[in-house]
Motif scaffolding. Structure first.
Motif, PDB file in Angstrom:
ATOM      1  N   LEU A 114       0.772  -1.180  -0.250  1.00 44.96           N
ATOM      2  CA  LEU A 114       0.033  -0.086   0.160  1.00 44.96           C
ATOM      3  C   LEU A 114       1.076   1.344   0.097  1.00 44.96           C
ATOM      4  O   LEU A 114       1.790   1.449   0.824  1.00 44.96           O
ATOM      5  N   ASP A 115       0.712   2.148  -0.874  1.00 46.45           N
ATOM      6  CA  ASP A 115       1.525   3.369  -1.117  1.00 46.45           C
ATOM      7  C   ASP A 115       1.021   4.437  -0.126  1.00 46.45           C
ATOM      8  O   ASP A 115      -0.270   4.779  -0.119  1.00 46.45           O
ATOM      9  N   PRO A 116       1.778   4.747   0.971  1.00 46.81           N
ATOM     10  CA  PRO A 116       1.367   5.646   1.979  1.00 46.81           C
ATOM     11  C   PRO A 116       0.583   7.164   1.382  1.00 46.81           C
ATOM     12  O   PRO A 116      -0.352   7.676   2.102  1.00 46.81           O
ATOM     13  N   ALA A 117       1.193   7.443   0.176  1.00 47.95           N
ATOM     14  CA  ALA A 117       0.389   8.514  -0.504  1.00 47.95           C
ATOM     15  C   ALA A 117      -1.063   8.343  -0.929  1.00 47.95           C
ATOM     16  O   ALA A 117      -1.925   9.406  -0.864  1.00 47.95           O
ATOM     17  N   THR A 118      -1.755   7.169  -0.808  1.00 51.91           N
ATOM     18  CA  THR A 118      -3.205   6.863  -0.900  1.00 51.91           C
ATOM     19  C   THR A 118      -3.694   6.501   0.172  1.00 51.91           C
ATOM     20  O   THR A 118      -4.875   6.309   0.082  1.00 51.91           O
ATOM     21  N   VAL A 119      -3.272   6.997   1.244  1.00 50.89           N
ATOM     22  CA  VAL A 119      -3.797   6.863   2.743  1.00 50.89           C
ATOM     23  C   VAL A 119      -4.063   8.160   3.208  1.00 50.89           C
ATOM     24  O   VAL A 119      -3.166   8.738   3.629  1.00 50.89           O
ATOM     25  N   GLY A 120      -5.308   8.400   3.433  1.00 50.42           N
ATOM     26  CA  GLY A 120      -5.827   9.666   4.264  1.00 50.42           C
ATOM     27  C   GLY A 120      -5.884   9.271   5.796  1.00 50.42           C
ATOM     28  O   GLY A 120      -6.965   8.314   6.208  1.00 50.42           O
ATOM     29  N   LEU A 121      -5.018   9.731   6.689  1.00 49.03           N
ATOM     30  CA  LEU A 121      -4.919   9.091   8.172  1.00 49.03           C
ATOM     31  C   LEU A 121      -6.165  10.144   8.782  1.00 49.03           C
ATOM     32  O   LEU A 121      -6.332  11.080   8.775  1.00 49.03           O
ATOM     33  N   LEU A 122      -6.904   9.377   9.378  1.00 50.68           N
ATOM     34  CA  LEU A 122      -8.319   9.986  10.289  1.00 50.68           C
ATOM     35  C   LEU A 122      -7.856   9.941  11.680  1.00 50.68           C
ATOM     36  O   LEU A 122      -8.700  10.932  12.113  1.00 50.68           O
ATOM     37  N   GLY A 123      -7.279   9.390  12.311  1.00 49.07           N
ATOM     38  CA  GLY A 123      -6.865   9.364  13.799  1.00 49.07           C
ATOM     39  C   GLY A 123      -6.491   8.216  14.491  1.00 49.07           C
ATOM     40  O   GLY A 123      -6.290   6.916  13.550  1.00 49.07           O
TER      41      GLY A 123
END
Length: 213
Positions: A114-123
């Motif tokens: 999984l590319d970290p750039a494609t993950v939006g961190l929510l909490g």
């Protein structure tokens, strides 16, 4: 007898990223409990290890559309520890990691590509202590973008599968195991996989947060 879980406000239809962000926005910083507090939370327990717990982090990846699912993995049968168990991508904190989120994203890249750039961190969810293996796990919740792609690394993961977010919102879904080595552990029903232990407990905390705010 299966204990009832707390209920909360009804989610919108569809379950979208904006709703998830609203639910998780009120999360307080993930506090790390001290050792005595950990033991107090486990009735009848005594100090099982000569050293303090090790720190780890996992990514709780949510695919938002068209029907939101939480991605889970089944660990490779070739691994020495916890082989064949259902888990989130994650692992121990590296000294070079700036925070648990960096650990979770790094491990997710290694385990499921999984590319970290494609993950939006929510909490972050509350820290989870694993009594047997002596880890303090910080669950980091992230929503995946439409560009996100994932592929199991054979040396670490046998399969990647999704659990419908709608199932997490069903207060009657989780079960408390009674008797045996898993006594007192939570489990979640799935037609193909055995979801229990720390993974089930993290899912339960996420479910309660999404239902209660």
């Amino acid at each position: 007898m299966r204990p009832a879980c707390e209920t909360g406000t009804a989610p919108p239809a569809p379950l979208d990223e904006a709703w998830l962000r609203q639910r998780l926005a009120a999360l307080p910083p993930a506090a790390v409990p001290d050792w005595d507090t950990l033991l107090q939370r486990t009735p009848g327990s005594s100090r099982p290890h000569a050293r303090l717990p090790r720190h780890a982090a996992v990514l709780v990846p949510i695919v938002p559309a068209p029907e939101p699912v939480v991605l889970l993995t089944r660990r490779s049968a070739l691994l020495r520890h916890h082989s064949g168990q259902v888990s989130f991508p994650g692992g121990g904190l590296d000294p070079m990691d700036r925070d648990p989120a960096e650990t979770a994203l790094r491990e997710a890249r290694e385990e499921i590509g999984l590319d970290p750039a494609t993950v939006g961190l929510l909490g972050r969810l509350p820290v989870q202590w694993t009594h047997a293996s002596n880890f303090l796990i910080t669950p980091v919740v992230g929503v995946l973008s439409a560009e996100a792609r994932w592929l199991a690394a054979p040396a670490e993961v046998d399969i990647i599968f999704g659990m419908p977010l709608q199932q997490l919102l069903d207060p009657d879904a989780p079960r408390l195991i009674e008797g045996g080595l898993r006594h007192g552990s939570w489990s979640w029903p799935h037609p193909d996989h055995d979801i229990w232990g720390a993974t089930a407990a993290i899912l339960l905390r996420l479910a309660r947060i999404l239902r209660e705010f």
